[in-house]
Structure formats: structure tokens, C-alpha cells
Scaffold this motif. Sequence first.
Motif, mmCIF file in Angstrom:
data_model
loop_
_atom_site.group_PDB
_atom_site.id
_atom_site.type_symbol
_atom_site.label_atom_id
_atom_site.label_comp_id
_atom_site.label_asym_id
_atom_site.label_seq_id
_atom_site.Cartn_x
_atom_site.Cartn_y
_atom_site.Cartn_z
ATOM 1 N N SER A 19 0.672 -1.072 -0.220
ATOM 2 C CA SER A 19 0.324 -0.150 -0.095
ATOM 3 C C SER A 19 0.605 1.423 -0.092
ATOM 4 C CB SER A 19 -0.970 0.132 0.894
ATOM 5 O OG SER A 19 -1.558 -1.186 1.711
ATOM 6 N N GLY A 20 2.472 1.109 0.735
ATOM 7 C CA GLY A 20 2.994 2.182 0.526
ATOM 8 C C GLY A 20 3.414 2.964 -0.399
ATOM 9 N N PRO A 21 3.290 2.808 -1.551
ATOM 10 C CA PRO A 21 3.795 3.732 -2.976
ATOM 11 C C PRO A 21 2.535 4.428 -3.134
ATOM 12 C CG PRO A 21 4.687 1.747 -2.719
ATOM 13 C CD PRO A 21 4.201 1.274 -1.442
ATOM 14 N N PHE A 22 1.267 3.563 -2.870
ATOM 15 C CA PHE A 22 0.209 4.556 -3.945
ATOM 16 C C PHE A 22 -0.002 5.648 -2.449
ATOM 17 C CE2 PHE A 22 0.010 -0.054 -5.340
ATOM 18 C CZ PHE A 22 -0.394 0.299 -6.136
ATOM 19 N N LEU A 23 0.017 5.009 -1.554
ATOM 20 C CA LEU A 23 -0.169 6.230 -0.501
ATOM 21 C C LEU A 23 0.896 7.444 -0.280
ATOM 22 C CD1 LEU A 23 -1.610 4.087 2.720
ATOM 23 C CD2 LEU A 23 -2.740 5.023 1.225
ATOM 24 N N GLY A 29 2.445 8.808 -3.040
ATOM 25 C CA GLY A 29 2.320 9.260 -3.998
ATOM 26 C C GLY A 29 0.785 10.286 -4.469
ATOM 27 N N ALA A 30 0.097 9.605 -3.921
ATOM 28 C CA ALA A 30 -1.059 10.443 -3.608
ATOM 29 C C ALA A 30 -0.998 11.543 -2.427
ATOM 30 C CB ALA A 30 -2.200 9.529 -2.709
ATOM 31 N N ILE A 31 -0.538 11.925 -1.703
ATOM 32 C CA ILE A 31 0.599 12.653 -0.871
ATOM 33 C C ILE A 31 1.468 13.735 -1.219
ATOM 34 C CG2 ILE A 31 1.304 12.961 1.413
ATOM 35 C CD1 ILE A 31 0.601 10.552 2.683
ATOM 36 N N ALA A 32 1.926 12.797 -2.014
ATOM 37 C CA ALA A 32 3.534 14.172 -2.584
ATOM 38 C C ALA A 32 2.415 14.418 -4.045
ATOM 39 C CB ALA A 32 4.542 13.260 -3.039
ATOM 40 N N ARG A 33 1.293 14.051 -4.176
ATOM 41 C CA ARG A 33 0.433 15.112 -5.610
ATOM 42 C C ARG A 33 -0.084 15.811 -4.965
ATOM 43 N NH1 ARG A 33 -1.343 10.084 -7.170
ATOM 44 N NH2 ARG A 33 -3.249 11.014 -6.207
ATOM 45 N N HIS A 34 -0.302 15.921 -3.735
ATOM 46 C CA HIS A 34 -1.252 17.436 -3.082
ATOM 47 C C HIS A 34 -0.078 17.804 -1.994
ATOM 48 C CE1 HIS A 34 -4.404 14.390 -4.208
ATOM 49 N NE2 HIS A 34 -5.190 15.478 -4.432
ATOM 50 N N ALA A 35 1.004 17.835 -1.955
ATOM 51 C CA ALA A 35 1.650 18.355 -0.604
ATOM 52 C C ALA A 35 2.966 18.452 -0.666
ATOM 53 C CB ALA A 35 1.651 17.613 0.748
ATOM 54 N N GLY A 36 3.891 17.535 -1.390
ATOM 55 C CA GLY A 36 5.107 17.935 -2.850
ATOM 56 C C GLY A 36 5.759 17.304 -1.569
ATOM 57 N N SER A 80 1.572 -0.250 14.018
ATOM 58 C CA SER A 80 3.050 -0.372 13.949
ATOM 59 C C SER A 80 3.717 -0.944 12.810
ATOM 60 C CB SER A 80 4.055 -0.786 15.116
ATOM 61 O OG SER A 80 5.378 -0.587 15.291
ATOM 62 N N SER A 81 3.376 -2.345 12.614
ATOM 63 C CA SER A 81 3.266 -3.217 11.357
ATOM 64 C C SER A 81 3.256 -2.871 10.200
ATOM 65 C CB SER A 81 2.330 -4.840 12.021
ATOM 66 O OG SER A 81 3.838 -5.757 12.986
ATOM 67 N N PHE A 82 1.945 -2.201 9.705
ATOM 68 C CA PHE A 82 1.298 -2.143 9.315
ATOM 69 C C PHE A 82 1.654 -0.502 8.330
ATOM 70 C CE2 PHE A 82 -1.474 1.008 6.162
ATOM 71 C CZ PHE A 82 -1.547 -0.201 5.072
ATOM 72 N N THR A 83 2.063 0.783 9.185
ATOM 73 C CA THR A 83 2.785 1.574 9.440
ATOM 74 C C THR A 83 3.895 1.516 8.413
ATOM 75 O OG1 THR A 83 0.914 2.854 10.780
ATOM 76 C CG2 THR A 83 3.111 4.306 9.786
ATOM 77 N N VAL A 84 4.988 0.997 9.422
ATOM 78 C CA VAL A 84 6.192 0.827 8.806
ATOM 79 C C VAL A 84 6.519 -0.471 7.829
ATOM 80 C CG1 VAL A 84 9.045 -0.460 10.017
ATOM 81 C CG2 VAL A 84 7.445 0.416 11.560
ATOM 82 N N GLY A 85 5.867 -1.008 7.127
ATOM 83 C CA GLY A 85 5.617 -1.474 5.890
ATOM 84 C C GLY A 85 5.685 -0.434 5.030
ATOM 85 N N ALA A 86 4.190 0.254 5.332
ATOM 86 C CA ALA A 86 3.639 1.316 4.326
ATOM 87 C C ALA A 86 5.368 1.742 4.196
ATOM 88 C CB ALA A 86 2.390 1.987 4.044
ATOM 89 N N LEU A 87 6.016 2.115 4.830
ATOM 90 C CA LEU A 87 7.332 3.286 4.890
ATOM 91 C C LEU A 87 8.969 3.223 4.706
ATOM 92 C CD1 LEU A 87 6.211 6.127 7.472
ATOM 93 C CD2 LEU A 87 6.080 6.218 4.752
ATOM 94 N N ILE A 88 8.751 1.197 4.515
ATOM 95 C CA ILE A 88 9.824 -0.069 3.888
ATOM 96 C C ILE A 88 10.238 0.838 1.964
ATOM 97 C CG2 ILE A 88 10.787 -1.791 3.038
ATOM 98 C CD1 ILE A 88 9.418 -2.531 5.571
ATOM 99 N N PRO A 89 8.990 0.611 1.262
ATOM 100 C CA PRO A 89 9.222 1.588 0.277
ATOM 101 C C PRO A 89 8.660 2.715 0.121
ATOM 102 C CG PRO A 89 7.367 0.404 0.037
ATOM 103 C CD PRO A 89 7.342 0.043 1.478
ATOM 104 N N GLY A 90 8.422 3.288 1.152
ATOM 105 C CA GLY A 90 7.389 4.710 0.620
ATOM 106 C C GLY A 90 9.038 5.894 1.160
ATOM 107 N N MET A 91 9.741 5.225 2.086
ATOM 108 C CA MET A 91 10.742 6.452 2.293
ATOM 109 C C MET A 91 11.648 6.361 1.115
ATOM 110 S SD MET A 91 10.364 7.589 4.731
ATOM 111 C CE MET A 91 12.133 9.111 4.428
#
Length: 391
Positions: free
Chosen positions: A253-257, A259-266, A297-308
Motif C-alpha cells: 500500500s505504501g507507494p500508492f499512499l 504518491g497520493a500525498i506527494a501529489r498534494h503536498a509535495g 506499527s506493523s502496517f505503518t512501518v511496512g508502508a514506509l519501507i518502500p514509501g521512504m
Amino acid sequence: MTTSVSPTRLILMGAATTLAGIGLGRFAYAAQLPGLIEAGWLSARDAGFVGATNLLGYLVGAVLASRLARRLGPGAVIKLSTLLIAVSFLASMWQGPVWWFSLWRFVAGVTGALLMVVAPSLIASQLPESKRKRGTAWIFTGVGTGVLISATLVPLLMQQGPELTWLGLGLIALLPVALVWRPWPGLPRAPQQGQQQARVGLLLAAIYLAYLLDAVGFVPHTVFWVDYLERQRDFSTWAAAIQWGLVALGAISGPFLVGAIARHAGWHRTLFTALALKGTAVLLPMLVPGTLVVSLSSFTVGALIPGMVATTMGRIGELVPAHAHATAWGRATALFAVGQAAAAYLMAPIYASAEHSSLIFIIGGSALLCAATLTLATPLFAKHKPVTEVS
């Protein structure tokens, strides 16, 4: 040579490279470790040594990536690297000496870094501006797919023995080979004249340091999390496996989340938000009890492995021109590799002490919050301006 490839196909090809290089090349081995040790293929000590050679290879690959891309061409580097990752799995079917497994894990580390540096930066330079933020993030869906495979398919394969597991992973790794084995665009050309802005160099240094601190925060959940839940939090093996499944779900889920934030917030605000959220997610289970907190914690850190990864690369892309991006991103990746290896080495003896095992999560979360603070302060250095060279 310039090759016209549709944005959708470029993103798919990029996702194939991150699936091969990190999703399979990095995370699939970690999922095999208990089975390899139990089957007598490796001792616990040898397994750690083999894993360390992968980290060393990743550092070497990150340092060499931009040079090899300029010398051999990005398409050749990407194709050969993807193929060698599949070969590394198939070669490991032989129950050879420790040096044999170390050799192929080193190869997987080098090629994984080459793919992580060369392919995403090249693809980002080719995407139209309207699709760049979304596409840059979506490239890293391959990481989450690999984490999901490591959480589901690898344990099932290990029930049939290490040989079939290596074979299965090798066959899966041939799919990315088929996806990338087509013409790639050439490297962006540097303008003949340009002027480097020293202030941007300072901003880049701050981003590099933040990414190094992110590597420290990356280690606790990716190396120790499942074992910590079983041994220190009294989770059953099944319950701990569910938590790793949540990490995998987050990683998809991370890359999609992001990407959506970056389009609006930079990218700048997204980078700060990601670091702050990840630091909080690493720390929170040490401060607040309950399975719900652990799951969050598991979900958030997982999302931010590729997200970061996507967010840091996107932010660097705002600071440097296309032709300099691979070099700058390669340096960030190399620093991440150093931070990751150093953190794993220093945290291992702390974790081995049962009464202090939770300290590694406090260290990791604190490093991430320091990185978030640093990122928040970067506008004080200068208003960013593009540069044409990264010396």
C-alpha cells in the motif's frame, strides 16, 4: 540512444526491477533463514555471515551504479542485474560450502543496488511532469510484492525443502527478467553550461543524513520484529506471522499512499510526514501496550519501507537535474547501506540481552524523529534551486 516507451510500461518495468532487486533479492532470503538453519544448510553464525555479504554487496553496487550506467548503458545494467538475481537463486539450489552462498548473496546485493539506483532515477527522468510524483512512488510497488511473497509463498515452499524453495524463487525471479528485457531509454544528457548552487549541496547533505538515519530506523522491524514479538511479547508463531503479513500489506500500500500525498503536498512535506510517522510507529509499541498498537506499527512501518525510498528519491529529484539524479541517488543509497549495516551490527548485541531488547526500537524510532526534525529544518538552509552538476 533515446527509446520512446509509454509511461505505463516504464512504471511496470520499474516495478519489476524493485521486485527483483529488493523484494526478492533482499527479503526472500530473510524469510528462508529459519528453514535453512533447521535443515542444516547453514548454521546460525554462517547465516548471519551470508546475510552480511549481501549488505556489503549492496554498498558496492550503490557506489558503482552511476559509473556502470554511464559506461555500459542503463539498459544493459538493468537487464544483466535482473538476470543475475534469478541466477543467484538457482545457483543456491546446490548445498555447497558457506563461501558459495556468500558469493551469490554478494552478487544479489550488488545487482539489487544497481537496480535500485539506476532504474528508478532513469524512469523518473522519462515520465511526464503530470505523472512524475505518482509514477516515482509506484515504481516501488515491487518491494511490497516481494515482502508479500516472503510472508506467504516462501514458508510454504520451505515445507518442501530448501532446494525447491531456491528453485521456486529462481523461477519467480525470471518474471521480472521477461518484463525488463526490452529497449530502455538512454541516460539524460547534461547541459553544456550550468552553475552549481552551494546551497543545494547543503540541502542534499541534509537529505543524505536524514536517509542514513532512516536506515537506522529501518533495522528493528525488518530484522528483529517477528522474533521480538514471539520471544518478548509472547505472541504465538501464528500471531507473529500475521504481523509480518501486515508489514507486507503495508509495503504494497505504501507507494500508492505516498504518491497520493506527494501529489498534494509535495516531496518535502511528504518526506517530513513519512519520517515522523515511521518514527512514531517504531516507538509506539514500546510505550503503549496492546495488539492493536502492534498491528498499527506493523502496517505503518511496512508502508514506509518502500514509501521512504520513493519519497527520498523524489525529494532529491527536486534538487538536482535529471542527468545528475543517478549520481545523487546513488550516494544516498550508499549511505543508507552503511547506516543499515552499522545499525544491524550494533543492535544485535543489544537485542541479545533480553532485558534491553526493546532498546533497539527506542534507538530506531529516535533516529527517525531526529531525521524528521532535520528535514523540517532544511528550508532554513536555503531556498532550493536546481543544480546541473553533483560533484
